[in-house]
Motif scaffolding. Structure first.
Motif, PDB file in Angstrom:
ATOM      1  N   LYS A  60       1.991   9.363   3.380  1.00 55.11           N
ATOM      2  CA  LYS A  60       3.286   8.479   4.363  1.00 55.11           C
ATOM      3  C   LYS A  60       2.106   8.057   5.417  1.00 55.11           C
ATOM      4  N   LEU A  61       0.748   8.735   6.518  1.00 55.08           N
ATOM      5  CA  LEU A  61      -0.304   7.967   7.445  1.00 55.08           C
ATOM      6  C   LEU A  61      -0.604   7.652   6.887  1.00 55.08           C
ATOM      7  N   GLU A  62      -0.846   7.971   5.275  1.00 53.82           N
ATOM      8  CA  GLU A  62      -2.489   7.526   4.535  1.00 53.82           C
ATOM      9  C   GLU A  62      -1.776   5.362   4.130  1.00 53.82           C
ATOM     10  N   ALA A  63      -0.616   5.373   3.875  1.00 58.46           N
ATOM     11  CA  ALA A  63      -0.267   4.103   3.577  1.00 58.46           C
ATOM     12  C   ALA A  63       0.706   3.294   4.438  1.00 58.46           C
ATOM     13  N   ARG A  64       0.855   4.256   6.077  1.00 60.27           N
ATOM     14  CA  ARG A  64       1.051   2.651   7.499  1.00 60.27           C
ATOM     15  C   ARG A  64      -0.288   2.763   7.936  1.00 60.27           C
ATOM     16  N   TYR A  65      -1.774   3.532   7.697  1.00 56.71           N
ATOM     17  CA  TYR A  65      -2.684   2.908   8.386  1.00 56.71           C
ATOM     18  C   TYR A  65      -3.864   3.030   7.024  1.00 56.71           C
ATOM     19  N   HIS A  66      -4.136   2.109   5.815  1.00 60.29           N
ATOM     20  CA  HIS A  66      -4.381   2.127   4.831  1.00 60.29           C
ATOM     21  C   HIS A  66      -5.741   0.982   5.658  1.00 60.29           C
ATOM     22  N   PHE A  67      -6.881   1.620   5.171  1.00 61.64           N
ATOM     23  CA  PHE A  67      -7.972   0.520   5.791  1.00 61.64           C
ATOM     24  C   PHE A  67      -7.827  -1.239   4.747  1.00 61.64           C
ATOM     25  N   GLN A  68      -7.133  -1.414   3.760  1.00 63.35           N
ATOM     26  CA  GLN A  68      -7.284  -2.286   3.138  1.00 63.35           C
ATOM     27  C   GLN A  68      -5.711  -2.280   2.854  1.00 63.35           C
ATOM     28  N   GLY A  69      -4.892  -2.993   3.944  1.00 64.27           N
ATOM     29  CA  GLY A  69      -3.871  -3.681   3.479  1.00 64.27           C
ATOM     30  C   GLY A  69      -2.974  -2.750   4.055  1.00 64.27           C
ATOM     31  N   GLY A  70      -3.416  -1.564   5.631  1.00 61.64           N
ATOM     32  CA  GLY A  70      -2.055  -0.543   6.417  1.00 61.64           C
ATOM     33  C   GLY A  70      -1.701  -1.807   7.115  1.00 61.64           C
ATOM     34  N   ARG A  71      -0.586  -1.180   6.537  1.00 59.76           N
ATOM     35  CA  ARG A  71       0.225  -3.001   8.114  1.00 59.76           C
ATOM     36  C   ARG A  71       0.568  -2.805   9.297  1.00 59.76           C
ATOM     37  N   HIS A  72      -0.187  -1.398   9.384  1.00 62.05           N
ATOM     38  CA  HIS A  72      -0.058  -0.775  11.229  1.00 62.05           C
ATOM     39  C   HIS A  72      -1.952  -0.219  11.201  1.00 62.05           C
ATOM     40  N   LEU A  73      -2.645  -0.557  11.260  1.00 60.40           N
ATOM     41  CA  LEU A  73      -3.541  -0.284  11.039  1.00 60.40           C
ATOM     42  C   LEU A  73      -3.933  -1.016  12.102  1.00 60.40           C
ATOM     43  N   SER A  74      -3.857  -1.950  12.670  1.00 58.11           N
ATOM     44  CA  SER A  74      -3.920  -2.486  13.440  1.00 58.11           C
ATOM     45  C   SER A  74      -3.894  -2.071  14.833  1.00 58.11           C
ATOM     46  N   LYS A  75      -2.415  -1.314  15.015  1.00 61.36           N
ATOM     47  CA  LYS A  75      -2.304  -0.555  15.770  1.00 61.36           C
ATOM     48  C   LYS A  75      -2.762   0.614  16.413  1.00 61.36           C
ATOM     49  N   ILE A  76      -3.794   1.046  15.273  1.00 60.85           N
ATOM     50  CA  ILE A  76      -4.838   2.209  16.088  1.00 60.85           C
ATOM     51  C   ILE A  76      -6.017   1.760  16.214  1.00 60.85           C
ATOM     52  N   THR A  77      -6.570   0.815  16.299  1.00 63.22           N
ATOM     53  CA  THR A  77      -8.288   0.150  15.684  1.00 63.22           C
ATOM     54  C   THR A  77      -8.907   0.490  17.145  1.00 63.22           C
ATOM     55  N   HIS A  78      -7.651   0.241  18.097  1.00 58.47           N
ATOM     56  CA  HIS A  78      -8.320   1.009  19.737  1.00 58.47           C
ATOM     57  C   HIS A  78      -9.164   2.342  19.685  1.00 58.47           C
ATOM     58  N   ILE A  79      -9.065   3.463  18.399  1.00 56.00           N
ATOM     59  CA  ILE A  79      -9.663   4.486  18.558  1.00 56.00           C
ATOM     60  C   ILE A  79     -11.447   4.154  17.612  1.00 56.00           C
ATOM     61  N   PRO A  80     -11.841   4.397  18.567  1.00 52.39           N
ATOM     62  CA  PRO A  80     -13.464   4.138  18.074  1.00 52.39           C
ATOM     63  C   PRO A  80     -13.755   4.709  16.565  1.00 52.39           C
ATOM     64  N   THR A  81     -13.166   6.135  15.492  1.00 57.72           N
ATOM     65  CA  THR A  81     -13.777   7.069  15.178  1.00 57.72           C
ATOM     66  C   THR A  81     -12.306   6.857  14.346  1.00 57.72           C
ATOM     67  N   ILE A  82     -12.201   6.747  13.401  1.00 57.34           N
ATOM     68  CA  ILE A  82     -11.053   7.122  12.213  1.00 57.34           C
ATOM     69  C   ILE A  82     -11.492   7.408  11.342  1.00 57.34           C
ATOM     70  N   ILE A  83     -10.947   7.785  10.198  1.00 60.24           N
ATOM     71  CA  ILE A  83     -11.641   8.755   9.373  1.00 60.24           C
ATOM     72  C   ILE A  83     -10.038   9.029   8.317  1.00 60.24           C
ATOM     73  N   ILE A  84      -9.276   8.259   6.909  1.00 66.19           N
ATOM     74  CA  ILE A  84      -8.608   8.346   6.792  1.00 66.19           C
ATOM     75  C   ILE A  84      -8.915   9.231   5.103  1.00 66.19           C
ATOM     76  N   ASN A  85      -8.877  10.381   4.673  1.00 69.96           N
ATOM     77  CA  ASN A  85      -9.403  11.569   3.916  1.00 69.96           C
ATOM     78  C   ASN A  85     -10.581  10.887   3.387  1.00 69.96           C
ATOM     79  N   GLY A  86     -11.128  11.409   4.529  1.00 75.51           N
ATOM     80  CA  GLY A  86     -12.948  11.083   4.240  1.00 75.51           C
ATOM     81  C   GLY A  86     -13.690   9.618   4.311  1.00 75.51           C
ATOM     82  N   GLU A  87     -12.492   8.338   4.126  1.00 79.24           N
ATOM     83  CA  GLU A  87     -13.336   7.072   3.705  1.00 79.24           C
ATOM     84  C   GLU A  87     -13.619   6.950   5.581  1.00 79.24           C
ATOM     85  N   TYR A  88     -14.232   6.393   6.385  1.00 83.69           N
ATOM     86  CA  TYR A  88     -15.161   6.507   7.882  1.00 83.69           C
ATOM     87  C   TYR A  88     -14.094   5.347   7.809  1.00 83.69           C
TER      88      TYR A  88
END
Length: 598
Positions: A557-585
């Motif tokens: 559910k977190l992956e779907a919310r913040y997916h790098f390709q089309g996650g609708r809520h990714l912009s809400k956490i992009t202030h974090i310098p390093t984000i890794i989801i399932n090994g993808e940077y």
């Protein structure tokens, strides 16, 4: 290699020169076109040399600035041994050489220049994988040699006079005058090491500090008589070597001794010697060992004892261990009875104790048994049920880690006040553990790790004592059933503000993280969340501004919310310098909608 490299006539540094075949690449004689090479040079694929006379054109003998030379054939060399020997003879380097490595040489013997005393500057020499050689060169003649490595010489059966010199020497000749490190490895048919015969006052290896004998299964003969400087000995897989062939004139100087898969004869016979200087002893994979050698008792300087893989050993020596011992590591010794309790108090120097898959008869462990113990690690002690502090005294423990002890149920007999020095506390995969130390967690903790301890979940969060943990910097929690504790700590804002790193793993019923509780963690820099399938979102507006690293794994559910390709809520956490989801940077400069970079 590109043939154009020979046009660089002023080239000084070339780490490797690969000899090409006739139809491809450079021949070895092309080295003549690079006259200014210096430093280290590795000449590889020497099996491609068809005419050994070409090696004369390489003119290595006049390359006085080459200090480190590697000569290597490929392992599948099938050339005639005489041709190979002629080639090595033609590759004789300058006598200014300091380091020499010969690998996969296919001759049955070495040319005369190898080991010649004219090479007065050689300090390092390695000969390996010379599977057709029956004997070794006279390395004892090299006056400056300090390190000698001999490995995988499959036909060398006897090492004798030829190893020390190759011609008549004066009676005062002393072989290996400066050698400090000597290693023999994987010598499958080596049976005998004949001592040097010379003037009584002149003996070989006067400065030898380290001796390593590894995988020499047939070796059983005499050893050098005098090694007055020897401090480190490593013996591995030399099952027929016995200590009766070791000289009492040098064995007393040893400070570090490692025996791996040694025969009973070696260990038993060592009891006949006084290892008065021994400080570090490792015994590993001695499967038939029934009892520790008595030498461990007589070594009055012994500081470290590491015992690995001795499933048959049952007892410590009746006289216990030397009181000088500081570190004791026991691994894979299931039958070993732990030290008798009457001897514990005499071990006033032990500061570190590790028990791993050993001492299965141990049921109760009194933490105050060793007065100066600072680090205690207990893994897979399958019958351990409880820890106690019989004397109620303050302990010196700084690190306590207990893992995979299935029957451990209680720590309530240990009062938290006695753990005032504890900084690292790890309780992992203890399914039956139902109690913490009396009055909760020690106040000076910096690291707290409690995965797989679901039996602790009924303890009210107020009783954990998190409000006292003003120095806690790392908190790791794992396993279903712990989510209520985690939620209550965040909701009631009892998580220490000193926290720098938090790991939440496999808390399957966790659905939310309280925003206010996270927001007050003003020192938090790293947050890792693994295997939490019901967690739908993060408190995006309440994440601490200090957060620099977010790692999410197996949280669909977190992956779907913040997916790098089309996650609708990714912009809400992009202030974090390093984000890794399932090994993808996550690359903050990537624009998903356009597939471009800013």
């Amino acid at each position: 290699m590109p043939t154009q490299i020979t046009e660089l006539q002023n080239l000084q540094s070339l780490s490797s020169f690969m000899v090409g075949k006739l139809s491809n690449g450079l021949g070895i004689k092309e080295l003549n076109k690079l006259p200014h090479l210096q430093g280290k040079l590795s000449i590889l694929k020497l099996q491609n040399v068809v005419d050994s006379e070409d090696a004369l054109d390489a003119n290595l003998r006049r390359r006085e600035k080459i200090e480190d030379l590697v000569l290597k054939w490929d392992g599948d060399d099938t050339q005639d041994s005489q041709i190979v020997k002629m080639l090595l003879d033609m590759l004789q380097p300058s006598t200014n050489l300091q380091r020499l490595t010969i690998d996969y040489y296919g001759g049955t013997s070495f040319p005369k220049w190898v080991g010649d005393s004219s090479f007065t500057y050689i300090t390092f020499l390695s000969v390996s994988n010379c599977k057709y050689c029956f004997s070794l060169p006279p390395f004892g003649q090299l006056p400056s040699l300090k390190e000698l490595l001999i490995r995988r010489m499959g036909l060398v059966q006897i090492i004798g006079r030829e190893f020390y010199y190759n011609r008549v020497q004066p009676s005062s000749f002393q072989p290996f005058p400066l050698l400090e490190i000597l290693e023999f490895e994987d010598m499958p048919v080596w049976e005998e090491w004949i001592p040097f015969e010379g003037e009584a006052a002149k003996f070989p290896f006067p400065h030898l500090r380290q001796l390593r004998l590894s995988y020499c299964p047939m070796l059983r003969g005499d050893m050098p008589v005098k090694l007055p400087s020897l401090t480190k000995v490593y013996i591995s897989n030399c099952e027929q070597l016995e200590a009766k062939s070791l000289s009492s004139q040098w064995i007393t100087s040893i400070e570090e001794l490692k025996i791996l898969q040694g025969g009973q004869g070696l260990l038993r016979a060592l009891d006949d010697y006084s290892l008065s200087s021994l400080k570090h002893l490792t015994i590993q994979r001695c499967y038939n060992l029934q009892c520790l050698p008595r030498m461990t008792v007589n070594c009055h300087c012994l500081q470290e004892l590491f015992l690995f893989g001795a499933p048959s050993i049952m007892f410590f020596p009746t006289d216990s261990l030397p009181t000088s011992l500081q570190r004791l590591l026991i691994q894979d010794c299931e039958k070993l009875e732990f030290m008798p309790q009457e001897s514990w108090r005499s071990q006033t120097s032990i500061e570190e104790l590790i028990i791993d898959n050993s001492c299965h008869s141990l049921i109760s462990f009194p933490l105050d048994c060793f007065p100066r113990l600072k680090k205690l690690v207990v893994f897979q002690c399958h019958n351990l049920e409880t820890f106690t502090n019989v004397g109620r005294s303050d302990l010196s423990l700084e690190k306590l880690a207990v893992h995979h002890c299935q029957k451990l149920g209680s720590m309530s007999e240990v009062h938290v006040n006695s753990l005032a020095s504890l900084q690292f506390f790890s309780l992992e995969w203890l399914p039956n553990l139902e109690s913490l130390p009396q009055c909760g967690l020690p106040s000076n903790l910096r690291y707290l790790i409690i995965p797989g301890c679901n039996g602790l979940s009924p303890i009210p969060f107020e009783n954990w004592g998190f409000h006292r943990l003003t120095s806690l910097s790392q908190f790791e929690v794992e396993g279903s059933g712990i989510e209520n504790i985690l939620q209550n700590l965040l909701k009631n804002q009892m998580m220490p503000t000193s926290l720098v790193r938090m790991v939440i793993s496999d808390v399957h019923n966790l659905e939310l993280l309280d925003g206010k509780g996270l927001h007050r963690l003003t020192s938090l820099k790293r947050l890792s969340i693994y295997g939490c399938p019901k967690l739908e979102s993060l408190p995006e507006d309440c994440l601490p501004s200090s957060l620099l690293f977010l790692n999410i794994w197996s949280c669909p559910k977190l992956e779907a919310r913040y997916h790098f390709q089309g996650g609708r809520h990714l912009s809400k956490i992009t202030h974090i310098p390093t984000i890794i989801i399932n090994g993808e940077y996550h690359d903050p400069w990537y624009i998903p909608s356009k597939g471009l970079r800013r």
